[in-house]
Design a protein around this motif. Structure first.
Motif, PDB file in Angstrom:
ATOM      1  N   VAL A   1     -21.577   7.052  -6.817  1.00 12.93           N
ATOM      2  CA  VAL A   1     -22.558   6.065  -6.341  1.00 12.93           C
ATOM      3  C   VAL A   1     -21.943   4.674  -6.311  1.00 12.93           C
ATOM      4  O   VAL A   1     -22.234   3.875  -5.409  1.00 12.93           O
ATOM      5  CB  VAL A   1     -23.817   6.101  -7.230  1.00 12.93           C
ATOM      6  N   ILE A   2     -21.089   4.359  -7.279  1.00  8.93           N
ATOM      7  CA  ILE A   2     -20.408   3.064  -7.271  1.00  8.93           C
ATOM      8  C   ILE A   2     -19.516   2.955  -6.029  1.00  8.93           C
ATOM      9  O   ILE A   2     -19.486   1.908  -5.365  1.00  8.93           O
ATOM     10  CB  ILE A   2     -19.580   2.888  -8.560  1.00  8.93           C
ATOM     11  N   TYR A   3     -18.786   4.021  -5.721  1.00  8.56           N
ATOM     12  CA  TYR A   3     -18.005   4.024  -4.477  1.00  8.56           C
ATOM     13  C   TYR A   3     -18.888   3.703  -3.274  1.00  8.56           C
ATOM     14  O   TYR A   3     -18.547   2.866  -2.430  1.00  8.56           O
ATOM     15  CB  TYR A   3     -17.367   5.402  -4.247  1.00  8.56           C
ATOM     16  N   LEU A   4     -20.018   4.407  -3.192  1.00  7.32           N
ATOM     17  CA  LEU A   4     -20.923   4.234  -2.050  1.00  7.32           C
ATOM     18  C   LEU A   4     -21.451   2.810  -1.972  1.00  7.32           C
ATOM     19  O   LEU A   4     -21.554   2.224  -0.888  1.00  7.32           O
ATOM     20  CB  LEU A   4     -22.080   5.227  -2.148  1.00  7.32           C
ATOM     21  N   ASN A   5     -21.798   2.237  -3.121  1.00  3.79           N
ATOM     22  CA  ASN A   5     -22.344   0.879  -3.132  1.00  3.79           C
ATOM     23  C   ASN A   5     -21.330  -0.150  -2.660  1.00  3.79           C
ATOM     24  O   ASN A   5     -21.699  -1.190  -2.115  1.00  3.79           O
ATOM     25  CB  ASN A   5     -22.827   0.517  -4.545  1.00  3.79           C
ATOM     26  N   ILE A   6     -20.055   0.126  -2.854  1.00  8.66           N
ATOM     27  CA  ILE A   6     -19.012  -0.830  -2.475  1.00  8.66           C
ATOM     28  C   ILE A   6     -18.690  -0.747  -0.992  1.00  8.66           C
ATOM     29  O   ILE A   6     -18.592  -1.774  -0.308  1.00  8.66           O
ATOM     30  CB  ILE A   6     -17.740  -0.601  -3.317  1.00  8.66           C
ATOM     31  N   TYR A   7     -18.522   0.474  -0.462  1.00  6.42           N
ATOM     32  CA  TYR A   7     -17.990   0.567   0.905  1.00  6.42           C
ATOM     33  C   TYR A   7     -19.057   0.809   1.973  1.00  6.42           C
ATOM     34  O   TYR A   7     -18.892   0.396   3.120  1.00  6.42           O
ATOM     35  CB  TYR A   7     -16.913   1.662   0.980  1.00  6.42           C
TER      36      TYR A   7
ATOM     37  N   TYR B   1     -27.678  15.363   2.637  1.00  6.46           N
ATOM     38  CA  TYR B   1     -28.756  15.522   1.659  1.00  6.46           C
ATOM     39  C   TYR B   1     -28.510  14.751   0.368  1.00  6.46           C
ATOM     40  O   TYR B   1     -29.288  14.874  -0.575  1.00  6.46           O
ATOM     41  CB  TYR B   1     -28.987  17.011   1.378  1.00  6.46           C
ATOM     42  N   ALA B   2     -27.463  13.947   0.329  1.00  3.72           N
ATOM     43  CA  ALA B   2     -27.187  13.046  -0.798  1.00  3.72           C
ATOM     44  C   ALA B   2     -27.176  13.767  -2.140  1.00  3.72           C
ATOM     45  O   ALA B   2     -27.584  13.202  -3.150  1.00  3.72           O
ATOM     46  CB  ALA B   2     -28.226  11.911  -0.819  1.00  3.72           C
ATOM     47  N   VAL B   3     -26.713  15.020  -2.156  1.00  7.64           N
ATOM     48  CA  VAL B   3     -26.670  15.763  -3.413  1.00  7.64           C
ATOM     49  C   VAL B   3     -25.427  15.380  -4.202  1.00  7.64           C
ATOM     50  O   VAL B   3     -24.446  14.874  -3.646  1.00  7.64           O
ATOM     51  CB  VAL B   3     -26.700  17.291  -3.163  1.00  7.64           C
ATOM     52  N   CYS B   4     -25.487  15.607  -5.505  1.00  7.96           N
ATOM     53  CA  CYS B   4     -24.367  15.359  -6.428  1.00  7.96           C
ATOM     54  C   CYS B   4     -24.010  13.883  -6.525  1.00  7.96           C
ATOM     55  O   CYS B   4     -22.875  13.540  -6.874  1.00  7.96           O
ATOM     56  CB  CYS B   4     -23.144  16.175  -6.034  1.00  7.96           C
ATOM     57  N   GLN B   5     -24.943  13.002  -6.210  1.00  8.92           N
ATOM     58  CA  GLN B   5     -24.719  11.566  -6.327  1.00  8.92           C
ATOM     59  C   GLN B   5     -25.639  10.915  -7.356  1.00  8.92           C
ATOM     60  O   GLN B   5     -25.557   9.705  -7.580  1.00  8.92           O
ATOM     61  CB  GLN B   5     -24.921  10.889  -4.966  1.00  8.92           C
ATOM     62  N   GLY B   6     -26.521  11.691  -7.954  1.00  6.64           N
ATOM     63  CA  GLY B   6     -27.438  11.155  -8.951  1.00  6.64           C
ATOM     64  C   GLY B   6     -28.618  10.405  -8.386  1.00  6.64           C
ATOM     65  O   GLY B   6     -29.530  10.008  -9.121  1.00  6.64           O
ATOM     66  N   VAL B   7     -28.626  10.199  -7.066  1.00  6.33           N
ATOM     67  CA  VAL B   7     -29.697   9.420  -6.435  1.00  6.33           C
ATOM     68  C   VAL B   7     -31.021  10.180  -6.484  1.00  6.33           C
ATOM     69  O   VAL B   7     -32.072   9.602  -6.790  1.00  6.33           O
ATOM     70  CB  VAL B   7     -29.320   9.079  -4.987  1.00  6.33           C
ATOM     71  N   LEU B   8     -30.989  11.468  -6.178  1.00  4.47           N
ATOM     72  CA  LEU B   8     -32.217  12.269  -6.168  1.00  4.47           C
ATOM     73  C   LEU B   8     -32.823  12.349  -7.557  1.00  4.47           C
ATOM     74  O   LEU B   8     -34.054  12.308  -7.716  1.00  4.47           O
ATOM     75  CB  LEU B   8     -31.915  13.672  -5.637  1.00  4.47           C
ATOM     76  N   THR B   9     -31.982  12.461  -8.573  1.00  3.25           N
ATOM     77  CA  THR B   9     -32.474  12.496  -9.951  1.00  3.25           C
ATOM     78  C   THR B   9     -33.155  11.185 -10.309  1.00  3.25           C
ATOM     79  O   THR B   9     -34.219  11.184 -10.947  1.00  3.25           O
ATOM     80  CB  THR B   9     -31.307  12.778 -10.916  1.00  3.25           C
ATOM     81  N   ALA B  10     -32.555  10.066  -9.904  1.00  2.99           N
ATOM     82  CA  ALA B  10     -33.140   8.763 -10.212  1.00  2.99           C
ATOM     83  C   ALA B  10     -34.491   8.588  -9.532  1.00  2.99           C
ATOM     84  O   ALA B  10     -35.474   8.140 -10.159  1.00  2.99           O
ATOM     85  CB  ALA B  10     -32.184   7.651  -9.782  1.00  2.99           C
ATOM     86  N   LEU B  11     -34.591   8.942  -8.251  1.00  2.00           N
ATOM     87  CA  LEU B  11     -35.861   8.790  -7.537  1.00  2.00           C
ATOM     88  C   LEU B  11     -36.909   9.741  -8.093  1.00  2.00           C
ATOM     89  O   LEU B  11     -38.083   9.380  -8.238  1.00  2.00           O
ATOM     90  CB  LEU B  11     -35.650   9.045  -6.046  1.00  2.00           C
TER      91      LEU B  11
ATOM     92  N   GLU C   1     -33.845  -7.813 -13.007  1.00  2.47           N
ATOM     93  CA  GLU C   1     -33.416  -8.698 -11.933  1.00  2.47           C
ATOM     94  C   GLU C   1     -31.978  -9.168 -12.147  1.00  2.47           C
ATOM     95  O   GLU C   1     -31.191  -9.243 -11.196  1.00  2.47           O
ATOM     96  CB  GLU C   1     -34.349  -9.901 -11.835  1.00  2.47           C
ATOM     97  N   ILE C   2     -31.640  -9.443 -13.405  1.00  3.54           N
ATOM     98  CA  ILE C   2     -30.283  -9.892 -13.720  1.00  3.54           C
ATOM     99  C   ILE C   2     -29.291  -8.748 -13.512  1.00  3.54           C
ATOM    100  O   ILE C   2     -28.200  -8.943 -12.964  1.00  3.54           O
ATOM    101  CB  ILE C   2     -30.217 -10.424 -15.165  1.00  3.54           C
ATOM    102  N   LEU C   3     -29.672  -7.544 -13.956  1.00  2.14           N
ATOM    103  CA  LEU C   3     -28.797  -6.387 -13.804  1.00  2.14           C
ATOM    104  C   LEU C   3     -28.494  -6.119 -12.337  1.00  2.14           C
ATOM    105  O   LEU C   3     -27.326  -5.909 -11.953  1.00  2.14           O
ATOM    106  CB  LEU C   3     -29.438  -5.157 -14.442  1.00  2.14           C
ATOM    107  N   VAL C   4     -29.517  -6.105 -11.488  1.00  2.73           N
ATOM    108  CA  VAL C   4     -29.306  -5.842 -10.060  1.00  2.73           C
ATOM    109  C   VAL C   4     -28.465  -6.945  -9.431  1.00  2.73           C
ATOM    110  O   VAL C   4     -27.615  -6.681  -8.569  1.00  2.73           O
ATOM    111  CB  VAL C   4     -30.659  -5.700  -9.335  1.00  2.73           C
ATOM    112  N   LEU C   5     -28.666  -8.193  -9.874  1.00  5.52           N
ATOM    113  CA  LEU C   5     -27.864  -9.303  -9.364  1.00  5.52           C
ATOM    114  C   LEU C   5     -26.391  -9.117  -9.734  1.00  5.52           C
ATOM    115  O   LEU C   5     -25.500  -9.330  -8.895  1.00  5.52           O
ATOM    116  CB  LEU C   5     -28.381 -10.629  -9.918  1.00  5.52           C
ATOM    117  N   VAL C   6     -26.129  -8.695 -10.966  1.00  6.33           N
ATOM    118  CA  VAL C   6     -24.747  -8.452 -11.398  1.00  6.33           C
ATOM    119  C   VAL C   6     -24.125  -7.337 -10.566  1.00  6.33           C
ATOM    120  O   VAL C   6     -22.973  -7.442 -10.109  1.00  6.33           O
ATOM    121  CB  VAL C   6     -24.707  -8.101 -12.901  1.00  6.33           C
ATOM    122  N   ILE C   7     -24.873  -6.252 -10.345  1.00  2.81           N
ATOM    123  CA  ILE C   7     -24.371  -5.148  -9.518  1.00  2.81           C
ATOM    124  C   ILE C   7     -24.036  -5.641  -8.116  1.00  2.81           C
ATOM    125  O   ILE C   7     -22.981  -5.320  -7.554  1.00  2.81           O
ATOM    126  CB  ILE C   7     -25.399  -4.003  -9.458  1.00  2.81           C
ATOM    127  N   ALA C   8     -24.937  -6.429  -7.540  1.00  5.41           N
ATOM    128  CA  ALA C   8     -24.738  -6.928  -6.173  1.00  5.41           C
ATOM    129  C   ALA C   8     -23.511  -7.832  -6.088  1.00  5.41           C
ATOM    130  O   ALA C   8     -22.701  -7.707  -5.155  1.00  5.41           O
ATOM    131  CB  ALA C   8     -25.986  -7.669  -5.694  1.00  5.41           C
TER     132      ALA C   8
END
Length: 627
Positions: free
Chosen positions: A113-119, A308-318, A435-442
């Motif tokens: 997911v970190i890879y995906l968020n970056i590229y 289907y975005a499997v094996c990325q942890g996204v479905l579990t989070a939602l 809000e701070i956490l998401v800002l740091v991630i961004a």
């Protein structure tokens, strides 16, 4: 667990979350469904599936596609969603609660997911760049008289858009006598095989204006106009999710539905163009000889896993934000049908326009077909520039691309924030901390993404795209997920957990998919992929050695956490390394955790936890089955 939000709501009453504000819940089922749809329905449906269908035998490609969907995609999609709903945890802590030795599976998903968020958001930066330029007339990529064009640029007027110019007695062959494959951009990213070949203005706009690759492919020189587009994309993404599911759930009402409106508009416009029917025929015409090609099956499996975005942890989070008694089984089946139907429908949208483009240029459709960014930023813009009112259609198309990618992006960021918050609930569930956490991630992901918008950024982009969330990584994680649930935690026990949530047992085939079929198919597919000989991308300007090293690191980095986190509980507490958390509700704790053909494989591992049962009685009353 309560339905209050984390910001100042009630605190958790047991387990490691004791003393921390409770997690939030979706305000309605619609918000959950739209968020899931926004994640799984993205750019891959538009620019990857139609091309794979065309490449791999047309309609016959649907056979391996649906085989992988029914026996791999749906079982894993449902497994991850149900896991999140059952544990009410993000990807990492959900696996820790189910089975401590499988926590590394969640960590591996988190790295991907970190890879995906970056590229992935770089594609949105390109879309914003094209969208801004779409308001010009004529479209800047439709002519050869711009500062970025070279002598190799060769433009052409459209017969359809300019019928008065083309008379039967006129000889305009000098404008259209280039019919070689080099003239039409047919690559996914860039064409470096022949730097002296004739180029279309769309290709030159992409290479010389957007990418602006230098001879040394430097990663240090950032294109600041693209960097500003990347910053704008992150600002939009941040304000979509900064309040958690309270804001995400509202934004998806627009971002997940409006692309369908634009797809429908583009479909009807495309089908009314000359040559559209021929394009659709090329898209669906079956080639039965392809059914025995292992590469076709590999492409089908890869498409299912990515789509289907499997094996990325996204479905579990939602899924973790659902109420305990939400019917996630019915939801997952509906979402899977919607996703595949969207992919097939998008093929009509794409190939109707490509058919028109081939008709207008007087060439075979094989010479205009493309996939990936090559379709979105070269082939389709070329087709749009041939239409009357091209500015309007370009704005519509790139707005659709932006929205398709945006909801996938901010759901990925949401899943990362959820996983980190659940790892440190006492610290990060307090008011204002999210809000701070998401800002740091961004900010961190924006800075890490800057090399991708540099002079050599496209090479790095393709390497991360190919091997960051690679098929090998996803297949490897899928094997551990299904084996972990079926053979370690117990397929029957997980079935009873699902029955406790939704009120009935799911279709029995799912159990045997988790036990045998899914891991076997994933393992065989992974072995075939590896047997192809380490097909790392090699460019004329990038030594193959470095491409292999970087590609290998991108694959190994997430997967190494799986064995590492198996050793941690083995050293600390080997007797409980497979014991699920006592916080988890076990409605049938007295029954065997795994049976096959009425034979007990693993016996029951514990009796009902009375404190957990009492705590959940109130929850079950408040959340009736069928919600």
């Amino acid at each position: 667990m309560t339905e209050e939000t984390a910001g100042g709501g009630p605190v958790g009453d047991s387990g490691p979350d004791k003393g921390a504000p409770a997690r939030g819940k979706w305000a309605s089922k619609t918000e959950f469904l739209l968020s899931m749809a926004g994640e799984i329905i993205g750019l891959g449906n538009v620019w990857r599936f139609p091309y794979l269908c065309f490449k791999n035998g047309g309609g016959i490609f649907l056979v391996p596609y649906f085989v992988f969907l029914f026996f791999c995609g749906v079982p894993i999609f449902f497994l991850e969603t149900a896991l999140g709903q059952y544990t009410s945890e993000g990807a990492v802590t959900a696996w820790r609660k189910i089975c401590p030795m499988l926590e590394g599976v969640g960590i591996a998903s988190l790295v991907i997911v970190i890879y995906l968020n970056i590229y992935y958001i770089v594609v949105l930066a390109w879309a914003i760049f094209y969208l801004i330029n779409s308001f010009q007339s004529p479209l800047p990529w439709s002519t050869c008289d711009n500062w970025w064009n070279t002598e190799l640029c060769h433009g052409r007027l459209s017969i359809f858009a300019n019928p008065d110019i083309f008379h039967p007695e006129s000889n305009w062959s000098f404008l259209s006598n280039i019919t070689s494959a080099e003239y039409f951009y047919n690559g996914t990213y860039i064409n470096v095989t022949d730097p002296f070949s004739i180029r279309s203005p769309e290709e030159e706009f992409w290479i010389n204006r957007v990418l602006r690759m230098s001879d040394d492919m430097s990663l240090g020189k950032v294109h600041w106009d693209l960097a500003l587009c990347l910053l704008l994309a992150w600002i939009i993404c941040y304000f979509c999710i900064w309040k958690g599911i309270k804001s995400t759930g509202k934004v998806v009402y627009f971002t997940a539905t409006f692309p369908y409106v634009m797809l429908i508009i583009l479909f009807f416009r495309g089908m009314t163009l000359p040559g559209a029917v021929e394009g659709v025929k090329y898209y669906l015409q079956p080639d039965f000889s392809k059914i025995t090609d292992p590469g076709v099956w590999l492409d089908a499996g890869t498409q299912v896993f990515f789509s289907y975005a499997v094996c990325q942890g996204v479905l579990t989070a939602l899924g973790s934000y659902n109420k305990y008694n939400n019917n996630c089984y019915r939801d997952c089946l509906a979402l899977c049908c919607l996703n595949s139907a969207t992919s097939i429908f998008a093929g009509f949208v794409v190939f109707s326009v490509l058919g028109f483009m081939a008709y207008d240029q007087g060439v075979s459709i094989h010479e205009v077909i493309a996939s990936g960014p090559g379709l979105a930023f070269i082939a389709y813009p070329k087709a749009l520039s041939l239409l009357p009112g091209s500015t309007f259609w370009a704005v519509l198309f790139f707005l659709m691309i932006l929205l398709l990618g945006l909801d996938s992006q901010f759901v990925c960021v949401e899943s990362l924030a959820t996983a980190i918050t659940d790892l440190f609930p006492r610290q990060l569930r307090k008011p204002g901390r999210r809000e701070i956490l998401v800002l740091v991630i961004a900010v961190v992901c924006f800075l890490l993404g800057l090399p991708l918008v540099s002079e050599g950024g496209i090479v790095l982009f393709q390497l991360v795209d190919s091997y960051g969330a690679s098929g090998i990584s996803l297949l490897f994680i899928a094997c551990f997920e299904t084996i972990g649930i079926a053979w370690v935690y117990g397929a029957d026990r997980f079935y009873y957990n699902i029955e406790d949530m939704i009120g009935y047992l799911p279709f029995p085939v799912l159990k045997y998919c988790w036990l045998f079929i899914t891991p076997t198919i994933c393992w065989l597919t992974m072995q075939y992929d590896l047997s192809k000989g380490g097909h790392f991308v090699v460019y004329d300007f990038v030594p193959g050695f470095w491409a292999t090293i970087l590609g290998s690191l991108l694959i190994i980095t997430p997967l190494i956490f799986i064995p590492i986190f198996m050793l941690v509980p083995l050293c600390r507490n080997p007797k409980n390394m497979t014991t699920p958390s006592s916080d988890l509700r076990q409605a049938r704790a007295h029954k065997p955790v795994l049976t096959l053909c009425s034979k007990v494989i693993f016996k029951a591992q514990g009796q009902p936890n009375n404190s957990v049962d009492k705590r959940n009685e109130k929850m079950m009353i408040e959340e009736p089955i069928g919600v």
